[in-house]
Structure formats: structure tokens, C-alpha cells
Design a protein around this motif. Structure first.
Motif: not given
Length: 254
Positions: A203-211, A228-242
Motif C-alpha cells: 500500500x505505502x510503497x507505491x504511493x510513495x513512488x508516485x508522490x 502517466x509515467x509517475x502512475x506507471x512507476x507506482x504501478x510497477x512497485x505495486x505489481x512487484x509487491x503483489x
């Protein structure tokens, strides 16, 4: 003729849309070596037609493929490029000057001018995106990370100002698909290394990456592309941890 001879090493797989401009930007080099991973398109034919030497080799991994190319390079100095990167005329002049004189440095790092959807992103996490790309062959190699591999140099490294041009993605779907592929590889690496994480990380790491990318590093200044790029980088972090948490949960059940 430059005092130090240099080999350009380019790793490819189905890069017929990029390889021509990449090779044309380094025709001044003493050797251009393309290490191709069983491309199904015209990558190899185009490369040979432009005078590059081509080695066809089964894909093992990013770092392994690049290190193989370094080993096969004929010259003492190596410039490592991806097929979607270019050396501008201004950077070429800098490189020729560097290679034409003696120096204490064993490697050189460059900022990358990341061009997404035809637009240079001047803010966010992807600028200046410094990368070591020019180095003495016997003093450097790529680390063994599954993805986002980087060069490790035994010796002093000089930071330059002139950027490498990186024409990374033409459309949003390609960008998000690549982030998914990177997330899978990164998750596999973390699982192999038994990296510990908390369930709150997803939850927190994708939010931090976007922020960090969009707010702290001013990605918002790049407009829709920056979002779009900031959201994509956050999505990458989310996918990794998921993926990591899913794997661990399956193991707990079994």
C-alpha cells in the motif's frame, strides 16, 4: 583517429524499428557489435547492412547478455547502448575528446534524456537518470540484477553533463506492459534473495513512488505524460509487491 579505440555494444531482440538510428548515431566508433537474442524481425539484417558485427545468442538475462557482449568486444574501451538509445552529435564530440586523451577515469556516467510518447520528460524520477555507459573493458561489468542492471566499475568514474537520448516508449500500453515485465523479474529476484517485507509495503510503497516522482521531483510539470509515467512507476512497485505476497501466501497454504 582517437587515441583510445572503442567498441559499441548493443543488445537487441526484435528491434527493427530502433536499431538503424541507434547504429547510425555511433558510426564514428571503431567497432559496433550487436548481440541479438533470436530476433524474429529484420534486426540482424539491418545491423549487418549498416556495418555492425552481429552475434546471435539465446537470451539468458539482461546483465548476462550485456556482459557477454563486453567480453566479445575487440577494443579496450566499451560504450554500452540499448537499441532505443542514441548518441547526439554534441555527445559524440564529448566522447571523441575523452577517448583522444589519457585520463585517470575508468568509467563515465551520463544523464539520460528520456523521451516518452515523443516528449522529453524534464522532471520526475526519470531525470537525470545517470547511467555508466562508457568504461574500460577489463575494469567494469554489469551487476547480476534481473532487471535495471547497472555497471560496476573498479576505479574512478567521471560524471558528464551531455545526455544520452533515450526514445523509450511510443504509447501507453507499451509502457505499462514493460512495467509489468519488469515487476515480474524484480519480484523473482526478491524472492530468490529472500527479501523481507511487510504487508503494508504493497500500500505505502507505491504511493510513495508516485508522490516522490509526481510531487517531490515535480513530475506534474510534464503535464499528462508526467502523470502517466509517475502512475506507471507506482504501478510497477505495486505489481512487484503483489507478486511477492501472492507467492508467499501460496507457500503458506501449501
Amino acid at each position: 583517429m582517437m587515441k583510445k579505440k572503442v567498441s559499441v555494444v548493443i543488445v537487441t531482440k526484435d528491434e527493427e524499428t530502433n536499431i538503424s538510428e541507434c547504429i547510425k548515431s555511433v558510426l564514428w566508433a571503431d567497432e559496433i557489435l550487436v548481440v541479438d537474442s533470436e530476433s524474429k524481425d529484420r534486426t540482424c539484417d539491418i545491423s549487418r547492412g549498416l556495418g555492425a558485427d552481429v552475434i546471435e545468442r539465446k537470451w539468458i538475462g539482461y546483465a548476462d547478455q550485456k556482459n557477454y557482449g563486453i567480453q566479445k568486444a575487440k577494443n579496450k574501451w566499451v560504450l554500452s547502448l540499448d537499441a532505443d538509445e542514441r548518441i547526439s552529435d554534441d555527445l559524440m564530440k564529448v566522447l571523441v575528446e575523452i577517448l583522444d586523451k589519457d585520463s585517470i577515469y575508468k568509467g563515465y556516467k551520463f544523464p539520460r534524456k528520456n523521451i516518452f510518447f515523443g516528449k522529453w520528460l524534464k522532471n520526475g524520477d526519470l531525470w537525470p537518470d545517470y547511467q555508466i555507459r562508457l568504461f574500460e573493458k577489463e575494469r567494469a561489468s554489469f551487476n547480476n540484477r534481473y532487471v535495471h542492471e547497472s555497471v560496476q566499475v573498479d576505479g574512478q568514474v567521471c560524471k558528464l553533463d551531455e545526455p544520452i537520448l533515450h526514445y523509450s516508449y511510443d504509447n501507453v500500453s507499451e509502457f505499462f506492459q514493460r512495467q509489468k515485465e519488469y515487476a515480474i523479474l524484480s519480484a523473482q529476484e526478491s524472492l530468490k534473495k529472500k527479501v523481507s517485507l511487510n504487508k503494508t509495503d504493497i500500500f505505502f510503497r507505491p504511493l510513495w513512488r508516485f508522490f516522490r516522482s509526481y510531487i517531490i521531483k515535480s513530475g506534474w510539470k510534464d503535464g499528462l505524460e508526467g502523470f502517466i509515467v509517475s502512475a506507471g512507476l507506482a504501478w510497477y512497485v505495486f505489481m512487484r509487491f503483489a507478486i511477492i505476497l501472492e507467492f508467499k501466501k501460496k507457500n503458506e497454504v501449501s
